[in-house]
Each structure stands twice: as C-alpha cells, then as structure tokens.
Scaffold this motif. Structure first.
Motif, PDB file in Angstrom:
ATOM      1  N   SER A  87     -21.942  12.018 -34.257  1.00 46.00           N
ATOM      2  CA  SER A  87     -20.904  12.942 -33.809  1.00 46.00           C
ATOM      3  C   SER A  87     -19.548  12.397 -34.249  1.00 46.00           C
ATOM      4  O   SER A  87     -19.355  11.178 -34.343  1.00 46.00           O
ATOM      5  CB  SER A  87     -20.928  13.098 -32.288  1.00 46.00           C
TER       6      SER A  87
ATOM      7  N   ARG B 100     -22.557  16.753 -34.775  1.00 41.59           N
ATOM      8  CA  ARG B 100     -21.582  17.413 -33.917  1.00 41.59           C
ATOM      9  C   ARG B 100     -20.195  17.028 -34.397  1.00 41.59           C
ATOM     10  O   ARG B 100     -19.940  15.874 -34.731  1.00 41.59           O
ATOM     11  CB  ARG B 100     -21.753  17.001 -32.449  1.00 41.59           C
TER      12      ARG B 100
ATOM     13  N   LEU C  77     -19.918  16.931 -26.285  1.00 40.78           N
ATOM     14  CA  LEU C  77     -21.032  16.182 -26.876  1.00 40.78           C
ATOM     15  C   LEU C  77     -22.360  16.542 -26.215  1.00 40.78           C
ATOM     16  O   LEU C  77     -23.410  16.452 -26.847  1.00 40.78           O
ATOM     17  CB  LEU C  77     -20.786  14.677 -26.746  1.00 40.78           C
TER      18      LEU C  77
END
Length: 328
Positions: free
Chosen positions: A186, A205, A217
């Motif tokens: 992420s 992400r 998240l």
C-alpha cells in the motif's frame, strides 16, 4: 583517452544550486585496488542537494554525484566490464554498521562526470536487462530500499507493507522489490497523479495522505517504511499491527516526534532506523533486480551538459522516480 581533461558537474563557491556548473577537470587516475570507470549515465539523489546547500563557499570545486553505471577502462578489474557502482564506501557486511556511512561524491569526486575512480570492490556487473539510464538509477536509492525492506524490516512473502509518500526513488524501488517477493503493498501520496502511477506499477492500495489511513487501508500492516518523518510518524504507528515493524530512513518533514512508550511496548512495536547499506547488500540487491527483472522508474533523462538544470528539477520535488544524466 585523447585528453587529460573531462567534463563534469561541479560545485564551487556560492552555497546551493548557484554554485553548480559544468566544468572541465582532470581525468582521475586509479591507484592500487581501484578502477577507472568510463561513465555512461549517472543518477541524481536528494543527497546532492543537501551537499550543495551545506558546502563551505571556500571549499575547492568537487564533482557531484553518487550513482553511476559504465565500463571499466583501467585498474584492478577486467577492462570492458559493464558495471553498476556501489556508492557506499568502506562498508562490507550488513552488521558492521559505520558510525557515519561514507558515500561516493563529496568529499570525494563523484559520478556526474565522464570518468570516476572507485575501489574495485565497489563495482558489480550490470544486470543485462537494464539499459544504461536504468542501471544508473539503481545504486543509492535501491540499496537503501533493499536494506530497509529486508535486512532491517525482515519483509517476507505474504506480508503487507506500507510506503508513505510514493514517488521518491527509494519508495518506487521499495514498491517494485516488495511486489517481486510476493508482498502486498500500500502507498500514500498527496498527489492523485502519483497514486495513479503507483497503481500502474502494482500497488495494491493507493490512498490519499490526508485521509483516515486505518479506514482506507482496511486492515493493519506488518511493516511501514517511512522517509517523511514527523508529518507521518503517528499515522504510521497507528496502522501497524501489534508486533509490527516500522523502519525510518529519512525526515523530509522534520526529525522531531513525540512518542508514547506505552504505545510502543504494549503493542510490541519494533522501531528501526536505517541508512544506505553494505557491499554484501548491494550485491544481493543487484541479484534481486536481475532475478525478478525489476525495472527502475526513470522520470526524466538529461544530458551531462544539462546537469545543473536536472538538479534544479530535483529540488522541485515533482518527479515520480529517478532523474538520470547521460554521459557522452
């Protein structure tokens, strides 16, 4: 070589970018245990900006640059070998951490030039799948990312790593390396354009820096690798799982933070610092890049004659990935 002079980007006199210029300087000569490398390309780093901002105006002209790739032309290695230069000097093993890492370029002459002399131990064969500009983008940022992720961060396949502030050379390399070994990645950024670019490069992400990181998240992360510092410190800790790790390698928004020790020890968080890396880690990093055919992200390529302008663009902070200067 038909002349004893070479072109180089040097700093002299006025502190900051005002003291940067293209000049002709003597071609260096290798001593025992050293090699002379004919550079094909050199990468820029924010270290170059820190150097020019902090140099004494009375100091002599010095060639800038830490990253480079080229061909060995003389010295203690096989002539004609295509190499990438390890800018981390006098650091052989991961655990033998120097008090202050010594880095190629100021006070030694660096890589923004047609030739550079380095210890023979500081060159490794260039990965065959990379062109010269990609190879020159590797050294400092990729070494820093490798040590942060694997030596210090202990990242393994299946874990979830967060990279705040995607877009820097270190963060883009960390994204590529973490994905290569099977991690979930992420990233955060204030820029929608950088978030979109990160998704194209494989980020699982990509969230806005100003949002609620934990909510965006969806689940705690195993590892955070952060170079931003005070502006993101609390948010980074808040999204770590109990027993998670945070590796810090920079402080672009400031070095001072407030820390609750109870938050640290009750949740058993590991807080780790890192900077640069050793010769063994550099070799392992290049092996990983070659095995997984990692492609460095190059934002823009300049000619050596445009080196001062390239440093000015680096100072703007708008790039995604590395700025590289070609030589010859």
């Amino acid at each position: 070589m038909t002349t004893n002079l070479m072109r180089a980007v040097v700093h002299e006199g006025t502190a900051g970018l005002g003291g940067v210029r293209l000049a002709e300087v003597p071609v260096p000569r290798p001593g025992p245990g050293e090699v002379l490398v004919r550079l094909k390309a050199a990468g820029l780093n924010h270290r170059d900006l820190f150097i020019v901002d902090s140099r004494d105006p009375a100091a002599p002209a010095t060639v800038l640059g830490s990253d480079g790739a080229g061909v060995v032309v003389s010295g203690s290695a096989e002539v004609g070998t295509e190499v990438v230069i390890n800018p981390s000097l006098d650091w052989a093993e991961p655990d033998a951490v120097p008090e202050v890492p010594a880095i190629l370029g100021v006070p030694t002459n660096g890589t923004l030039a047609e030739y550079v002399v380095v210890p023979a131990a500081n060159v490794v064969p260039k990965p065959e799948h990379l062109n010269w500009t990609e190879a020159a983008a590797l050294p400092l940022a990729a070494l820093t990312a490798y040590r942060a992720l694997f030596t210090r961060g202990g990242l393994v396949a299946g874990e979830h790593v967060l990279l705040p502030g995607i877009g820097s050379g270190v963060a883009t390399f960390a994204l590529a390396m973490a994905k290569a070994v099977g991690a979930t990645v992420s990233v955060t950024s204030r820029s929608a354009e950088k978030l979109a670019r990160a998704r194209e490069l494989g980020a699982d992400r990509a969230i806005g820096s100003s949002g609620d990181w934990a909510a965006d998240l969806g689940a705690p992360v195993d590892l955070v690798v952060d170079s931003i510092g005070s502006a993101t410190f609390d948010a980074c800790l808040s999204v770590l799982r109990s027993g998670g790790r945070m590796v810090t390698l920079g402080a672009t928004t400031g070095p001072d933070v407030e820390l609750s020790l109870r938050n640290l020890f009750f949740r058993q968080i590991s807080l780790l610092g890192t900077s640069m890396g050793s010769a063994r880690e550099f070799s392992r990093m290049v092996e990983l890049v070659a095995e997984h055919r990692v492609q460095p992200v190059v934002h823009h390529v300049y000619d050596l004659s445009d080196g001062p302008r390239a440093l000015a663009e680096l100072a703007s902070g708008d790039q995604f990935g590395k700025l590289v200067v070609t030589v010859g």
